[in-house]
Design a protein around this motif. Sequence first.
Motif, PDB file in Angstrom:
ATOM      1  N   ALA A  48       0.830  -1.208   0.000  1.00 48.64           N
ATOM      2  CA  ALA A  48       0.000   0.000   0.000  1.00 48.64           C
ATOM      3  C   ALA A  48       0.865   1.257   0.000  1.00 48.64           C
ATOM      4  O   ALA A  48       0.562   2.230  -0.713  1.00 48.64           O
ATOM      5  N   LEU A  49       1.931   1.251   0.781  1.00 45.41           N
ATOM      6  CA  LEU A  49       2.824   2.406   0.815  1.00 45.41           C
ATOM      7  C   LEU A  49       3.491   2.624  -0.539  1.00 45.41           C
ATOM      8  O   LEU A  49       3.550   3.756  -1.034  1.00 45.41           O
ATOM      9  N   LEU A  50       3.962   1.559  -1.154  1.00 43.68           N
ATOM     10  CA  LEU A  50       4.563   1.678  -2.480  1.00 43.68           C
ATOM     11  C   LEU A  50       3.548   2.145  -3.520  1.00 43.68           C
ATOM     12  O   LEU A  50       3.862   2.976  -4.377  1.00 43.68           O
ATOM     13  N   ALA A  51       2.335   1.638  -3.440  1.00 41.51           N
ATOM     14  CA  ALA A  51       1.286   2.066  -4.375  1.00 41.51           C
ATOM     15  C   ALA A  51       0.985   3.551  -4.195  1.00 41.51           C
ATOM     16  O   ALA A  51       0.755   4.278  -5.164  1.00 41.51           O
ATOM     17  N   PHE A  52       0.986   4.030  -2.974  1.00 40.75           N
ATOM     18  CA  PHE A  52       0.733   5.441  -2.687  1.00 40.75           C
ATOM     19  C   PHE A  52       1.869   6.317  -3.211  1.00 40.75           C
ATOM     20  O   PHE A  52       1.638   7.393  -3.759  1.00 40.75           O
ATOM     21  N   LEU A  53       3.107   5.842  -3.062  1.00 41.99           N
ATOM     22  CA  LEU A  53       4.265   6.643  -3.459  1.00 41.99           C
ATOM     23  C   LEU A  53       4.534   6.637  -4.967  1.00 41.99           C
ATOM     24  O   LEU A  53       5.153   7.566  -5.483  1.00 41.99           O
ATOM     25  N   LEU A  54       4.095   5.606  -5.662  1.00 44.32           N
ATOM     26  CA  LEU A  54       4.371   5.502  -7.088  1.00 44.32           C
ATOM     27  C   LEU A  54       3.156   5.895  -7.916  1.00 44.32           C
ATOM     28  O   LEU A  54       2.022   5.808  -7.455  1.00 44.32           O
ATOM     29  N   ASP A  55       3.387   6.324  -9.130  1.00 44.06           N
ATOM     30  CA  ASP A  55       2.259   6.656  -9.988  1.00 44.06           C
ATOM     31  C   ASP A  55       1.644   5.378 -10.556  1.00 44.06           C
ATOM     32  O   ASP A  55       2.218   4.294 -10.470  1.00 44.06           O
ATOM     33  N   SER A  56       0.512   5.467 -11.170  1.00 46.10           N
ATOM     34  CA  SER A  56      -0.252   4.298 -11.593  1.00 46.10           C
ATOM     35  C   SER A  56       0.427   3.492 -12.698  1.00 46.10           C
ATOM     36  O   SER A  56       0.207   2.299 -12.804  1.00 46.10           O
ATOM     37  N   ARG A  57       1.246   4.117 -13.563  1.00 47.64           N
ATOM     38  CA  ARG A  57       1.897   3.375 -14.645  1.00 47.64           C
ATOM     39  C   ARG A  57       2.928   2.380 -14.109  1.00 47.64           C
ATOM     40  O   ARG A  57       3.099   1.302 -14.640  1.00 47.64           O
ATOM     41  N   SER A  58       3.646   2.740 -13.074  1.00 50.32           N
ATOM     42  CA  SER A  58       4.651   1.831 -12.526  1.00 50.32           C
ATOM     43  C   SER A  58       4.061   0.870 -11.495  1.00 50.32           C
ATOM     44  O   SER A  58       4.741  -0.001 -11.002  1.00 50.32           O
ATOM     45  N   LEU A  59       2.797   1.030 -11.218  1.00 48.03           N
ATOM     46  CA  LEU A  59       2.135   0.222 -10.191  1.00 48.03           C
ATOM     47  C   LEU A  59       1.851  -1.211 -10.657  1.00 48.03           C
ATOM     48  O   LEU A  59       1.957  -2.146  -9.880  1.00 48.03           O
ATOM     49  N   VAL A  60       1.516  -1.423 -11.904  1.00 48.66           N
ATOM     50  CA  VAL A  60       1.122  -2.737 -12.397  1.00 48.66           C
ATOM     51  C   VAL A  60       2.247  -3.767 -12.245  1.00 48.66           C
ATOM     52  O   VAL A  60       2.028  -4.834 -11.671  1.00 48.66           O
ATOM     53  N   PRO A  61       3.469  -3.497 -12.733  1.00 41.55           N
ATOM     54  CA  PRO A  61       4.526  -4.498 -12.537  1.00 41.55           C
ATOM     55  C   PRO A  61       4.845  -4.729 -11.061  1.00 41.55           C
ATOM     56  O   PRO A  61       5.137  -5.853 -10.646  1.00 41.55           O
ATOM     57  N   LEU A  62       4.776  -3.667 -10.275  1.00 35.70           N
ATOM     58  CA  LEU A  62       5.047  -3.795  -8.845  1.00 35.70           C
ATOM     59  C   LEU A  62       4.024  -4.699  -8.171  1.00 35.70           C
ATOM     60  O   LEU A  62       4.377  -5.589  -7.402  1.00 35.70           O
ATOM     61  N   LEU A  63       2.754  -4.481  -8.472  1.00 35.25           N
ATOM     62  CA  LEU A  63       1.710  -5.307  -7.864  1.00 35.25           C
ATOM     63  C   LEU A  63       1.806  -6.756  -8.353  1.00 35.25           C
ATOM     64  O   LEU A  63       1.584  -7.687  -7.573  1.00 35.25           O
ATOM     65  N   ALA A  64       2.150  -6.951  -9.609  1.00 38.59           N
ATOM     66  CA  ALA A  64       2.326  -8.314 -10.123  1.00 38.59           C
ATOM     67  C   ALA A  64       3.457  -9.016  -9.380  1.00 38.59           C
ATOM     68  O   ALA A  64       3.323 -10.173  -8.957  1.00 38.59           O
ATOM     69  N   ALA A  65       4.560  -8.317  -9.203  1.00 36.16           N
ATOM     70  CA  ALA A  65       5.682  -8.890  -8.453  1.00 36.16           C
ATOM     71  C   ALA A  65       5.307  -9.131  -7.000  1.00 36.16           C
ATOM     72  O   ALA A  65       5.685 -10.147  -6.402  1.00 36.16           O
ATOM     73  N   ALA A  66       4.531  -8.215  -6.434  1.00 37.89           N
ATOM     74  CA  ALA A  66       4.131  -8.348  -5.035  1.00 37.89           C
ATOM     75  C   ALA A  66       3.224  -9.554  -4.818  1.00 37.89           C
ATOM     76  O   ALA A  66       3.272 -10.192  -3.772  1.00 37.89           O
ATOM     77  N   ILE A  68       3.247 -12.330  -6.794  1.00 40.22           N
ATOM     78  CA  ILE A  68       3.970 -13.553  -7.153  1.00 40.22           C
ATOM     79  C   ILE A  68       5.098 -13.880  -6.168  1.00 40.22           C
ATOM     80  O   ILE A  68       5.355 -15.052  -5.892  1.00 40.22           O
ATOM     81  N   ALA A  69       5.755 -12.892  -5.622  1.00 43.73           N
ATOM     82  CA  ALA A  69       6.953 -13.115  -4.801  1.00 43.73           C
ATOM     83  C   ALA A  69       6.719 -13.952  -3.536  1.00 43.73           C
ATOM     84  O   ALA A  69       7.492 -14.885  -3.285  1.00 43.73           O
ATOM     85  N   PRO A  70       5.719 -13.671  -2.703  1.00 53.00           N
ATOM     86  CA  PRO A  70       5.576 -14.458  -1.457  1.00 53.00           C
ATOM     87  C   PRO A  70       5.362 -15.957  -1.670  1.00 53.00           C
ATOM     88  O   PRO A  70       6.018 -16.751  -1.006  1.00 53.00           O
TER      89      PRO A  70
END
Length: 172
Positions: A48-66, A68-70
Amino acid sequence: MDEQVGNRAEFTITEAQVIAGTREAMKRHFTRMPYSGILTATYVLVVALLAFLLDSRSLVPLLAAAVIAPPIAYWLIMKFSVPWQARRHFRQAALLSDRSYVEWDSEGITLGGPKGQARLGWHDFYAWDRIAELVMLYQSEAMFNMIPVEAIGEVGADQIEGYLRASGVKWR
């Protein structure tokens, strides 16, 4: 060869059984509260903190990694790290490879081997579990004794479980 006579059985714990028991203990450890709750809450807050700090275009790969990673990290730990640690522990603890015995009755259980024995009442256990090949008797969250079902038979495993349930010992 494992041998059972009445409510007494002799056995030798194998490296594979130590790995199976340790893997099961770690699986239960990772998935029970408060550990799983703390990990989940921390994970959600970081995403949530990363989503708040980043803009929406960079959010998709981050959320996908988030997402898949655990599961990948959990799988890697259970597949490689836990067996490696269990093998290491088995090889370091000479007593684990000694021939052992177990005797049980309605009052408790005796676990022994060439170096000594311990008599424990059923109420002395913190918890118990049963996986396909082992009855696991927990003296604390982290310390447990393993008894191969192959050695005590299904009837013996059912008796031990019955005594544990009757004594109010929790099932993990």
